[in-house]
Each structure stands twice: as C-alpha cells, then as structure tokens.
Motif scaffolding. Sequence first.
Motif, PDB file in Angstrom:
ATOM      1  N   THR A  33       0.834  -1.207   0.000  1.00  0.00           N
ATOM      2  CA  THR A  33       0.000   0.000   0.000  1.00  0.00           C
ATOM      3  C   THR A  33       0.869   1.258   0.000  1.00  0.00           C
ATOM      4  N   ALA A  34       1.945   1.225   0.797  1.00  0.00           N
ATOM      5  CA  ALA A  34       2.842   2.378   0.839  1.00  0.00           C
ATOM      6  C   ALA A  34       3.511   2.607  -0.512  1.00  0.00           C
ATOM      7  N   ALA A  35       3.890   1.533  -1.189  1.00  0.00           N
ATOM      8  CA  ALA A  35       4.532   1.674  -2.504  1.00  0.00           C
ATOM      9  C   ALA A  35       3.581   2.259  -3.530  1.00  0.00           C
ATOM     10  N   VAL A  36       2.322   1.788  -3.508  1.00  0.00           N
ATOM     11  CA  VAL A  36       1.332   2.302  -4.457  1.00  0.00           C
ATOM     12  C   VAL A  36       1.075   3.785  -4.209  1.00  0.00           C
ATOM     13  N   LEU A  37       0.905   4.151  -2.923  1.00  0.00           N
ATOM     14  CA  LEU A  37       0.666   5.563  -2.598  1.00  0.00           C
ATOM     15  C   LEU A  37       1.857   6.428  -2.987  1.00  0.00           C
ATOM     16  N   SER A  38       3.074   5.900  -2.792  1.00  0.00           N
ATOM     17  CA  SER A  38       4.268   6.670  -3.157  1.00  0.00           C
ATOM     18  C   SER A  38       4.320   6.907  -4.666  1.00  0.00           C
ATOM     19  N   LEU A  39       4.046   5.859  -5.440  1.00  0.00           N
ATOM     20  CA  LEU A  39       4.068   6.004  -6.900  1.00  0.00           C
ATOM     21  C   LEU A  39       3.000   6.968  -7.382  1.00  0.00           C
ATOM     22  N   VAL A  40       1.818   6.878  -6.796  1.00  0.00           N
ATOM     23  CA  VAL A  40       0.740   7.788  -7.196  1.00  0.00           C
ATOM     24  C   VAL A  40       1.117   9.235  -6.883  1.00  0.00           C
ATOM     25  N   TRP A  41       1.675   9.433  -5.675  1.00  0.00           N
ATOM     26  CA  TRP A  41       2.064  10.796  -5.310  1.00  0.00           C
ATOM     27  C   TRP A  41       3.172  11.325  -6.209  1.00  0.00           C
ATOM     28  N   LEU A  42       4.180  10.488  -6.494  1.00  0.00           N
ATOM     29  CA  LEU A  42       5.256  10.924  -7.369  1.00  0.00           C
ATOM     30  C   LEU A  42       4.723  11.286  -8.751  1.00  0.00           C
ATOM     31  N   ALA A  43       3.826  10.481  -9.259  1.00  0.00           N
ATOM     32  CA  ALA A  43       3.272  10.756 -10.591  1.00  0.00           C
ATOM     33  C   ALA A  43       2.496  12.068 -10.604  1.00  0.00           C
ATOM     34  N   LEU A  44       1.700  12.266  -9.542  1.00  0.00           N
ATOM     35  CA  LEU A  44       0.907  13.496  -9.500  1.00  0.00           C
ATOM     36  C   LEU A  44       1.780  14.733  -9.354  1.00  0.00           C
ATOM     37  N   THR A  45       2.777  14.680  -8.475  1.00  0.00           N
ATOM     38  CA  THR A  45       3.609  15.866  -8.258  1.00  0.00           C
ATOM     39  C   THR A  45       4.495  16.157  -9.463  1.00  0.00           C
ATOM     40  N   ILE A  46       5.070  15.106 -10.041  1.00  0.00           N
ATOM     41  CA  ILE A  46       5.919  15.327 -11.221  1.00  0.00           C
ATOM     42  C   ILE A  46       5.088  15.911 -12.360  1.00  0.00           C
TER      43      ILE A  46
END
Length: 338
Positions: A33-46
Amino acid sequence: MEAPLADEGPKKIELGVYQRPDDAPRITATEMTAAVLSLVWLALTIGYFLIVGKGTDDFDSIRFVMMLIAIFMPVAMIWVGALAVRASVTMREESRRLQAAISAMRQSYLAQQHGGTASSSVEKKLEEIVAAQRKTESTLAMFTSIRPGTTPPEDKLAIPSPALIEEQASLALGTPSESLAPPLSVADFIKALNFPETAEDKEGFRALRRALSDRKVSQLIHAAQDVLTLLSQDGIYMDDLRPDRAKPEVWRRFAAGERGHSVAPLGGVRDRSSLALASGRMKQDAIFRDAVHHFLRKFDKTFAEFEQTATDEEISALSDTRTARAFMLLGRVTGTFD
C-alpha cells in the motif's frame, strides 16, 4: 485445577515457539500500500510541476528545493507510517510467541512436578513405604485402648478440682461466678477445644460457654482463639490440615515432660505451605510470636492436668480438635517436639 496434567504425562516443549517463522512474508500488504501511494504521489507531483513549470526556463534554486520537499516529504511520511505499522505487527507477534513460550514452559514444569518422581522407581517405592507406615500408625492410633472406668464423659470432670468441689457448700456472698459454675465435663471440654462447627451449632456454643466459665480452661480457649484468628489471616485453617495421628501414649509422654525424639510424632502436620507461612510469621511478627508461646504454655499446662484422668479414647478425641491441630502445627514450627 492442574490435576489433569498428571494424567496426560510429561509434555515436550515445542522449540518452534522460540524461533522466528521461516514462512513469514517479507513484503506485507502495508508495504504494498505504501509503494502504491508513493508512486501515485510521485506521478501526481511530477505531472503537476511539469505542467506548471513548462514555460519557465530560468533555474531557481529555492523553487527547486521546494519541489524536492513537495515530492519526497509526503513519500517519506508514507514510509514512516508503513514502518510503524509493521513494527507494531511484529511486536504483537513477538508477544504472542513469548506468551506461548511461557505457557509451554509452565506446562512442562507442572508435568515434571506431577510425573517427575514416577521416573525414579526407587524413590517412588520409598515414598510408598513411608505413606504406608504413616497410614498404619494413624490406623493404630484410632483403635485406642480405654482405661477401666464406669464414668461417662458427659459426667466425668475434665480437670478435677477436689478442693473446689468440697468448698462449694461453704462459699460466702461475693464469691466469683466461676467458682459457682458447675465443673466442666470431658465431653464439653473436648467440644469447646474444637469450637462450634457453624453458627447453628447450639451444642458447640453451649459447651464453649461452659468451658469459658472454668477459669483454667477459659485461659486456654482465649489463647487458642487468638492464634487461630492470626493463622486465618495467612489463610491457614485447621480444617484443611490432615496431621498424622499420634498414639495416646505419645501424648502421655509429652504430658509427663518428655521431649525430643520420643514425642516427635506429635508434630504430625506436614503441610509445607502452612509450616512455611507460620514459620515466616514467627520470625517477623512479634505479636504473633508472643501469642503462639502463650498458647503453647497454656495447652501444655492444661493438657498435663487433663491427661491424669483421661482415657486413651478421650486423648485421641482431643487430639482431633482444632486446638490440638494448632498445637501440633505451632509446636513443630517452634521446635517444641525436637
């Protein structure tokens, strides 16, 4: 109750409870769950910074630092939370396995306590011989011989006082009430030393009132009440004790002043817990110690007078009273029979 453990036999401790399971998942749902949230956040911020900063060519260090903080700070917080959750799960698992280990060790200890002596045939045989000897002695003590006599216990005086009986006819006014009280019979004496069984034991209370009207016996009754009350504070009750019976001749030797090995059977109380508690309190509690010594002196003096006219049957009945059991317990603790 722990008795069923003895029937199941010794249990082997499962050593696996001390080891970390090999099949424990290395990556749990928390990490996923932490990995998925991290990837989603990185994608959104980038994506956000690429769209907002598309038309800006100048490099701004402050803006760059703010972008890094905005991108990686939430990711770091997500993984800190994930690690905290995993640590909590690990602690709960360790606690569960520790409890299982303690339970297994306890079961093994109890099994050894109940079944360990059975592994040694020699020790078991010795214990059986000692138990049989004690049983034989108790049985022999029950079949006591009766001295010749025709006076029933209800009419026979427990502690005769000829001088008092002769003088009762010429008592003047103002004579103490105990001097006017009827002499105490053997039956009432023994019942009083055992104390009433229940609050409805009218016969027991009647015998106790008669015993308290006798000056000599009342002193022993009060001393016995004191020590029985103090012993009950430590959870020691005379009804729970099952002392080995001593023969009447042993009691007679004690009344005659003999001490040492010849009267050692009087210390027939073998309850280790009661002996340990009473012995510990004797060393620590001065009030308890004084009450015990006072009680032992009164019992010794009163029994010496009672024994002079008592039959073996009457001595055997007296030895089964609560007062006599307290005497056997405390006498052994204080070394009276050594």
